[in-house]
Design a protein around this motif. Structure first.
Motif, PDB file in Angstrom:
ATOM      1  N   GLN A   1      23.760  23.737 -13.267  1.00  0.00           N
ATOM      2  CA  GLN A   1      24.933  24.842 -13.412  1.00  0.00           C
ATOM      3  C   GLN A   1      24.521  26.266 -13.803  1.00  0.00           C
TER       4      GLN A   1
ATOM      5  N   TYR B   1      21.054  17.931 -11.232  1.00  0.00           N
ATOM      6  CA  TYR B   1      22.025  18.905 -11.165  1.00  0.00           C
ATOM      7  C   TYR B   1      21.748  20.104 -11.910  1.00  0.00           C
TER       8      TYR B   1
ATOM      9  N   ASN C   1      25.645  12.300 -18.693  1.00  0.00           N
ATOM     10  CA  ASN C   1      26.255  13.636 -18.288  1.00  0.00           C
ATOM     11  C   ASN C   1      26.156  14.688 -19.272  1.00  0.00           C
ATOM     12  N   ASP C   2      25.246  14.518 -20.428  1.00  0.00           N
ATOM     13  CA  ASP C   2      24.911  15.765 -21.225  1.00  0.00           C
ATOM     14  C   ASP C   2      24.225  16.876 -20.433  1.00  0.00           C
ATOM     15  N   MET C   3      24.414  18.053 -20.949  1.00  0.00           N
ATOM     16  CA  MET C   3      23.765  19.007 -20.190  1.00  0.00           C
ATOM     17  C   MET C   3      22.968  19.991 -21.323  1.00  0.00           C
ATOM     18  N   ARG C   4      22.071  20.599 -20.979  1.00  0.00           N
ATOM     19  CA  ARG C   4      21.029  21.546 -21.765  1.00  0.00           C
ATOM     20  C   ARG C   4      21.081  22.652 -21.253  1.00  0.00           C
ATOM     21  N   PHE C   5      21.342  23.982 -22.248  1.00  0.00           N
ATOM     22  CA  PHE C   5      21.507  25.163 -21.590  1.00  0.00           C
ATOM     23  C   PHE C   5      20.067  26.015 -22.002  1.00  0.00           C
ATOM     24  N   GLY C   6      19.768  26.802 -21.083  1.00  0.00           N
ATOM     25  CA  GLY C   6      18.902  27.970 -21.354  1.00  0.00           C
ATOM     26  C   GLY C   6      19.238  29.141 -22.209  1.00  0.00           C
TER      27      GLY C   6
END
Lengths: 112, 115
Positions: A34, A32, A98-103
């Motif tokens: 976001q 996914y 559920n970890d998320m990595r950002f640009g």
């Protein structure tokens, strides 16, 4: 190594035009994606979530696409307004966690 | 209702000192995240809690960094022997179930300056 690239640090457009921001990723298979908006001195604010099996999502003047073949997401703001000026961040998440990595974000300026 | 609260909003400390940064998540949110953001960069993942346990701490840069969430609500990020390179905005976020199903709600961060 995994990379998330937002293709321009800054984007300047005229009020009323459509802003298009790009998020590309490599060595990654996200489940996914976001998009968030961040204003100076504030934490990011959630805008839209799109899953790998969805091609497109819309919310009011916002539209997000997700192309897992191109490994790219596009974020559109139609009929842009000066109040849309902010930094926009894309973030990717995997299947089993559920970890998320950002640009790094793209700073959008809409001029009146 | 109240959002995610982070205290202090600003912290200035001397190199080598110990600091604690606090995060109060939205009530009922089981997932809690810590990120670090440097100027002009996106948030860098540090650690993720599901309930009381650290589900993923792979982003902690070294053993000077530690985080706890003893009762599954408030979390504290602890940094020992601070270095000038630790200067950044530390962001906390909470999520109802986890980011794959629900968005992250961020606090406004703690700006840490190590002199």
């Amino acid at each position: 190594s995994q990379k998330i690239e937002q293709n321009s640090e800054a984007l300047n457009i005229q009020e009323g035009k459509t802003a298009t921001l790009t998020c590309n990723y490599t060595n990654y298979s996200p489940a996914y994606l976001q998009w968030y908006r961040q204003d100076p001195g504030r934490g990011p604010v959630f805008l839209l979530l799109i899953r790998e099996n969805e091609k497109e999502k819309r919310k009011e003047r916002l539209k997000v696409t997700f192309d897992t073949t191109l490994k790219q997401s596009l974020f559109h703001i139609t009929a842009s307004q000066p109040a849309d000026s902010a930094t926009y961040l894309c973030a990717l998440g995997g299947y089993n966690n559920n970890d998320m990595r950002f640009g790094a974000g793209t700073r959008l300026t809409v001029k009146p | 209702g109240a959002g995610v609260s982070q205290t202090p909003s600003n912290k200035v400390t001397e190199k080598g000192k110990y600091v604690e940064l606090r995060c109060d998540p939205i009530s009922g949110h089981t997932a809690l995240y810590w990120y670090r953001q440097s100027l002009g960069q996106g948030p860098e993942f540090l650690i993720y809690f599901q309930g009381t346990g650290a589900a993923d701490d792979s982003g902690l840069p070294n053993d000077r960094f530690f985080a706890v969430r003893p009762e599954g609500s408030v979390s504290t990020l602890k940094i020992q022997r601070t270095e000038r390179g630790d200067s950044a905005v530390y962001l906390c976020a909470s999520s109802l179930m986890g980011a794959s199903n629900s968005p992250l709600h961020f606090g406004n961060g703690t700006r840490l300056t190590v002199t």
